[in-house]
Design a protein around this motif. Structure first.
Motif, PDB file in Angstrom:
ATOM      1  N   TYR A 126      33.862 -39.369 -21.653  1.00  0.00           N
ATOM      2  CA  TYR A 126      33.054 -38.160 -21.808  1.00  0.00           C
ATOM      3  C   TYR A 126      31.924 -38.196 -20.787  1.00  0.00           C
ATOM      4  CZ  TYR A 126      35.250 -38.332 -26.417  1.00  0.00           C
ATOM      5  OH  TYR A 126      36.136 -38.410 -27.448  1.00  0.00           O
ATOM      6  N   TYR A 127      31.551 -37.049 -20.252  1.00  0.00           N
ATOM      7  CA  TYR A 127      30.513 -36.977 -19.229  1.00  0.00           C
ATOM      8  C   TYR A 127      29.566 -35.806 -19.494  1.00  0.00           C
ATOM      9  CZ  TYR A 127      33.667 -40.035 -16.677  1.00  0.00           C
ATOM     10  OH  TYR A 127      34.467 -41.080 -16.318  1.00  0.00           O
ATOM     11  N   GLU A 128      28.333 -35.986 -19.060  1.00  0.00           N
ATOM     12  CA  GLU A 128      27.344 -34.922 -19.134  1.00  0.00           C
ATOM     13  C   GLU A 128      27.568 -33.963 -17.974  1.00  0.00           C
ATOM     14  OE1 GLU A 128      22.470 -34.484 -18.978  1.00  0.00           O
ATOM     15  OE2 GLU A 128      23.382 -36.433 -19.277  1.00  0.00           O
ATOM     16  N   ILE A 129      27.371 -32.679 -18.222  1.00  0.00           N
ATOM     17  CA  ILE A 129      27.493 -31.670 -17.170  1.00  0.00           C
ATOM     18  C   ILE A 129      26.081 -31.255 -16.778  1.00  0.00           C
ATOM     19  CG2 ILE A 129      28.393 -29.402 -16.534  1.00  0.00           C
ATOM     20  CD1 ILE A 129      30.439 -29.742 -18.847  1.00  0.00           C
ATOM     21  N   THR A 130      25.751 -31.371 -15.501  1.00  0.00           N
ATOM     22  CA  THR A 130      24.423 -31.009 -15.024  1.00  0.00           C
ATOM     23  C   THR A 130      24.109 -29.557 -15.363  1.00  0.00           C
ATOM     24  OG1 THR A 130      24.618 -32.572 -13.208  1.00  0.00           O
ATOM     25  CG2 THR A 130      22.943 -30.889 -12.975  1.00  0.00           C
ATOM     26  N   GLY A 131      22.926 -29.353 -15.945  1.00  0.00           N
ATOM     27  CA  GLY A 131      22.482 -27.999 -16.261  1.00  0.00           C
ATOM     28  C   GLY A 131      22.916 -27.505 -17.631  1.00  0.00           C
ATOM     29  N   ILE A 132      23.723 -28.307 -18.333  1.00  0.00           N
ATOM     30  CA  ILE A 132      24.158 -27.930 -19.678  1.00  0.00           C
ATOM     31  C   ILE A 132      23.765 -29.054 -20.628  1.00  0.00           C
ATOM     32  CG2 ILE A 132      26.131 -27.423 -21.169  1.00  0.00           C
ATOM     33  CD1 ILE A 132      27.581 -26.318 -18.739  1.00  0.00           C
ATOM     34  N   SER A 133      23.097 -28.709 -21.707  1.00  0.00           N
ATOM     35  CA  SER A 133      22.703 -29.707 -22.697  1.00  0.00           C
ATOM     36  C   SER A 133      23.948 -30.359 -23.289  1.00  0.00           C
ATOM     37  CB  SER A 133      21.890 -29.049 -23.809  1.00  0.00           C
ATOM     38  OG  SER A 133      21.719 -29.953 -24.871  1.00  0.00           O
ATOM     39  N   PRO A 134      23.968 -31.693 -23.393  1.00  0.00           N
ATOM     40  CA  PRO A 134      25.140 -32.359 -23.984  1.00  0.00           C
ATOM     41  C   PRO A 134      25.338 -32.024 -25.463  1.00  0.00           C
ATOM     42  CG  PRO A 134      23.416 -33.962 -23.485  1.00  0.00           C
ATOM     43  CD  PRO A 134      22.977 -32.647 -22.916  1.00  0.00           C
ATOM     44  N   THR A 135      24.332 -31.414 -26.092  1.00  0.00           N
ATOM     45  CA  THR A 135      24.530 -30.965 -27.474  1.00  0.00           C
ATOM     46  C   THR A 135      25.288 -29.637 -27.510  1.00  0.00           C
ATOM     47  OG1 THR A 135      22.359 -29.881 -27.508  1.00  0.00           O
ATOM     48  CG2 THR A 135      22.464 -32.150 -28.322  1.00  0.00           C
ATOM     49  N   SER A 136      25.444 -29.000 -26.349  1.00  0.00           N
ATOM     50  CA  SER A 136      26.203 -27.748 -26.265  1.00  0.00           C
ATOM     51  C   SER A 136      27.622 -27.974 -25.768  1.00  0.00           C
ATOM     52  CB  SER A 136      25.516 -26.764 -25.324  1.00  0.00           C
ATOM     53  OG  SER A 136      24.249 -26.434 -25.803  1.00  0.00           O
TER      54      SER A 136
END
Length: 92
Positions: free
Chosen positions: A26-36
């Motif tokens: 799983y990876y974080e997307i820049t500019g999008i909260s990982p809770t979303s």
């Protein structure tokens, strides 16, 4: 929707999905909260955007992702060890 995030950290733990196999990254997307939403690697250099639907259950590894809590636990453990060591030294 297939997407390749600009910046991914890979620091998420667990497997709260019933769809993706255990070990899926799983990876974080820049500019999008990982809770979303997060990015899920489905193949080498291929990701899908996974949108938050339900809260994942607590996992013990979540505790280790909070630096202040980890430091606090280490300090408490060291203090307990020192106290026990001093008590055993007084009894001898």
């Amino acid at each position: 929707m297939k997407t390749q995030p600009n910046d991914m950290t890979g620091k998420y733990l667990g497997n709260a999905s019933n769809y993706f196999p255990i070990g899926t990254k799983y990876y974080e997307i820049t500019g999008i909260s990982p809770t979303s939403a997060i990015a899920v690697e489905i193949d080498k250099q291929e990701w899908v955007k996974a949108v938050y639907v339900n809260r994942a259950p607590f996992h013990v590894m979540n505790v280790f992702s909070i630096p202040k809590l980890c430091i606090g636990l280490i300090v408490i453990i060291v203090i307990v060890i020192i106290i026990k060591w001093r008590q055993s030294k007084k009894n001898n």
